[in-house]
Design a protein around this motif. Sequence first.
Motif, PDB file in Angstrom:
ATOM      1  N   MET A  20       0.837  -1.194   0.000  1.00 15.97           N
ATOM      2  CA  MET A  20       0.000   0.000   0.000  1.00 15.97           C
ATOM      3  C   MET A  20       0.874   1.247   0.000  1.00 15.97           C
ATOM      4  O   MET A  20       1.754   1.412   0.847  1.00 15.97           O
ATOM      5  N   ILE A  21       0.633   2.140  -0.983  1.00 13.75           N
ATOM      6  CA  ILE A  21       1.379   3.386  -1.064  1.00 13.75           C
ATOM      7  C   ILE A  21       0.636   4.470  -0.295  1.00 13.75           C
ATOM      8  O   ILE A  21      -0.574   4.637  -0.432  1.00 13.75           O
ATOM      9  N   LEU A  22       1.360   5.207   0.530  1.00  9.90           N
ATOM     10  CA  LEU A  22       0.816   6.353   1.241  1.00  9.90           C
ATOM     11  C   LEU A  22       1.347   7.616   0.594  1.00  9.90           C
ATOM     12  O   LEU A  22       2.561   7.819   0.509  1.00  9.90           O
ATOM     13  N   SER A  23       0.458   8.468   0.129  1.00  9.85           N
ATOM     14  CA  SER A  23       0.849   9.746  -0.474  1.00  9.85           C
ATOM     15  C   SER A  23       0.591  10.869   0.521  1.00  9.85           C
ATOM     16  O   SER A  23      -0.485  10.922   1.128  1.00  9.85           O
ATOM     17  N   ILE A  24       1.556  11.760   0.660  1.00  5.65           N
ATOM     18  CA  ILE A  24       1.394  12.951   1.498  1.00  5.65           C
ATOM     19  C   ILE A  24       1.459  14.161   0.576  1.00  5.65           C
ATOM     20  O   ILE A  24       2.462  14.355  -0.129  1.00  5.65           O
ATOM     21  N   VAL A  25       0.403  14.966   0.542  1.00  5.20           N
ATOM     22  CA  VAL A  25       0.297  16.088  -0.391  1.00  5.20           C
ATOM     23  C   VAL A  25       0.275  17.393   0.399  1.00  5.20           C
ATOM     24  O   VAL A  25      -0.570  17.580   1.286  1.00  5.20           O
ATOM     25  N   ILE A  26       1.193  18.299   0.047  1.00  5.09           N
ATOM     26  CA  ILE A  26       1.333  19.556   0.791  1.00  5.09           C
ATOM     27  C   ILE A  26       1.525  20.712  -0.188  1.00  5.09           C
ATOM     28  O   ILE A  26       2.563  20.777  -0.861  1.00  5.09           O
ATOM     29  N   PRO A  27       0.570  21.629  -0.298  1.00  3.67           N
ATOM     30  CA  PRO A  27       0.773  22.833  -1.115  1.00  3.67           C
ATOM     31  C   PRO A  27       1.639  23.839  -0.362  1.00  3.67           C
ATOM     32  O   PRO A  27       1.519  23.989   0.858  1.00  3.67           O
ATOM     33  N   CYS A  28       2.514  24.528  -1.095  1.00  2.00           N
ATOM     34  CA  CYS A  28       3.432  25.490  -0.478  1.00  2.00           C
ATOM     35  C   CYS A  28       3.406  26.801  -1.259  1.00  2.00           C
ATOM     36  O   CYS A  28       3.442  26.794  -2.490  1.00  2.00           O
ATOM     37  N   MET A  29       3.383  27.903  -0.540  1.00  2.00           N
ATOM     38  CA  MET A  29       3.433  29.220  -1.156  1.00  2.00           C
ATOM     39  C   MET A  29       4.314  30.115  -0.283  1.00  2.00           C
ATOM     40  O   MET A  29       3.934  30.456   0.837  1.00  2.00           O
ATOM     41  N   ASN A  30       5.496  30.439  -0.785  1.00  2.00           N
ATOM     42  CA  ASN A  30       6.465  31.252  -0.035  1.00  2.00           C
ATOM     43  C   ASN A  30       6.720  30.662   1.351  1.00  2.00           C
ATOM     44  O   ASN A  30       6.555  31.314   2.374  1.00  2.00           O
ATOM     45  N   GLU A  31       7.165  29.409   1.365  1.00  2.42           N
ATOM     46  CA  GLU A  31       7.395  28.687   2.620  1.00  2.42           C
ATOM     47  C   GLU A  31       8.841  28.223   2.739  1.00  2.42           C
ATOM     48  O   GLU A  31       9.121  27.153   3.281  1.00  2.42           O
ATOM     49  N   GLU A  32       9.797  29.030   2.248  1.00  2.00           N
ATOM     50  CA  GLU A  32      11.201  28.607   2.298  1.00  2.00           C
ATOM     51  C   GLU A  32      11.689  28.374   3.722  1.00  2.00           C
ATOM     52  O   GLU A  32      12.559  27.531   3.958  1.00  2.00           O
ATOM     53  N   GLU A  33      11.121  29.085   4.688  1.00  2.00           N
ATOM     54  CA  GLU A  33      11.548  28.920   6.074  1.00  2.00           C
ATOM     55  C   GLU A  33      10.983  27.662   6.702  1.00  2.00           C
ATOM     56  O   GLU A  33      11.608  27.071   7.595  1.00  2.00           O
ATOM     57  N   THR A  34       9.811  27.246   6.267  1.00  2.00           N
ATOM     58  CA  THR A  34       9.145  26.118   6.919  1.00  2.00           C
ATOM     59  C   THR A  34       9.440  24.770   6.267  1.00  2.00           C
ATOM     60  O   THR A  34       9.326  23.742   6.929  1.00  2.00           O
ATOM     61  N   GLY A  39      -0.986   7.040  -4.319  1.00  2.00           N
ATOM     62  CA  GLY A  39      -1.238   6.156  -3.193  1.00  2.00           C
ATOM     63  C   GLY A  39      -2.664   5.671  -3.072  1.00  2.00           C
ATOM     64  O   GLY A  39      -3.598   6.263  -3.621  1.00  2.00           O
ATOM     65  N   GLU A  40      -2.809   4.566  -2.315  1.00  3.68           N
ATOM     66  CA  GLU A  40      -4.143   4.077  -1.960  1.00  3.68           C
ATOM     67  C   GLU A  40      -4.731   4.910  -0.831  1.00  3.68           C
ATOM     68  O   GLU A  40      -5.947   4.981  -0.676  1.00  3.68           O
ATOM     69  N   ARG A  41      -3.855   5.540  -0.049  1.00  2.00           N
ATOM     70  CA  ARG A  41      -4.285   6.476   0.987  1.00  2.00           C
ATOM     71  C   ARG A  41      -3.523   7.778   0.797  1.00  2.00           C
ATOM     72  O   ARG A  41      -2.317   7.759   0.506  1.00  2.00           O
ATOM     73  N   ILE A  42      -4.221   8.889   0.974  1.00  2.00           N
ATOM     74  CA  ILE A  42      -3.645  10.197   0.681  1.00  2.00           C
ATOM     75  C   ILE A  42      -3.845  11.092   1.900  1.00  2.00           C
ATOM     76  O   ILE A  42      -4.968  11.295   2.359  1.00  2.00           O
ATOM     77  N   PHE A  43      -2.736  11.628   2.396  1.00  2.00           N
ATOM     78  CA  PHE A  43      -2.728  12.474   3.586  1.00  2.00           C
ATOM     79  C   PHE A  43      -2.494  13.916   3.148  1.00  2.00           C
ATOM     80  O   PHE A  43      -1.527  14.208   2.438  1.00  2.00           O
ATOM     81  N   MET A  44      -3.355  14.844   3.568  1.00  3.66           N
ATOM     82  CA  MET A  44      -3.263  16.249   3.164  1.00  3.66           C
ATOM     83  C   MET A  44      -3.025  17.126   4.383  1.00  3.66           C
ATOM     84  O   MET A  44      -3.671  16.950   5.411  1.00  3.66           O
ATOM     85  N   LEU A  45      -2.125  18.084   4.232  1.00  3.12           N
ATOM     86  CA  LEU A  45      -1.922  19.080   5.283  1.00  3.12           C
ATOM     87  C   LEU A  45      -1.247  20.298   4.678  1.00  3.12           C
ATOM     88  O   LEU A  45      -0.762  20.268   3.539  1.00  3.12           O
TER      89      LEU A  45
END
Length: 317
Positions: free
Chosen positions: A1-15, A85-91
């Motif tokens: 099972m593949i777990l995908s973690i998806v994170i959008p970034c906008m001007n987040e060079e520090e984080t 992935g079969e499961r997708i984690f968003m944050l």
Amino acid sequence: MILSIVIPCMNEEETVPLLVQRIVAATEPWADSREIILVDDGSTDRTWDVISQACESVPTLRGLRLSANRGHQVALTAGLEAARGERIFMLDADLQDPPELIGDMMAMMDRGYDVVYGRRLSRKGETLFKRATAYVFYRLLNTLSDAKIPNDTGDFRLVNRRALDAVLLMPEKSRFIRGMFSWVGFRQIGVEYVREKRVAGETKYPLRAMIRFALDAVTGFSTRPLRLATRLAFYSLAITFIMVLYAIGSMIFYQTVPGWSSMLIAISFFSGIQLLTLGIMGEYLGRLYIEAKGRPLYFTSEEVGFDTVSETKQKNQ
């Protein structure tokens, strides 16, 4: 099972460095079957360079760069479409939502749930105005919306492939992804947590962006504002009758200049009703116009860490 973690970034060079560190640690039990997708939403700082550097040290990290800033919801959509992935984690990249909660969310999904969303118990580091408007927004939205969206939730959630595929079939351009997941249904449950302060940088949702986001949410999931115009017509008739009685009474008992009160009140009241009605219709008409054009939702300009690095391509969903 593949777990995908998806994170959008906008001007987040520090984080991004701390974000990658915490994501890698939180998903260590799935290290052999995970992919971490960071989507650069047209950043104007060094976010893309930082993502590219992180991809060199973390083999399962992938970067996707949009050709221009398209907004948080579109950037998130781009990452969801790229996820395998079969499961997708968003944050979000600001780490206000703890990635360490993924273990509890995975356990809930093991029990048969299709969507496990985070529900905020409290919000640290946010102003009273932000907390109050968020509280009112979700409750007003549920009053107006045809789909019930859990209160005090965001895009922080774990979904399975069935739920994600259903959402990706929805082609609208003005996207409100948490509402879309609520609309598709399936088995859903919430996990409560305390939202932390942003670790660095500034919020990407100033007041104007919050208002636009709220309008997208309401117009995307409810036609009740359109029906408001009909109700206002009946209310205006009742108020007009009261104004007539007031004007007659003023002339008889107070000997005022004939016509001044009724004219002033009538013009002000009906002008307000007309402008409000036109504004509501304009919001829906504007969205119909955007949908009718059928433009691609976004273009990608660069990719790193994927199996094949393609040229600039378009996504039509």
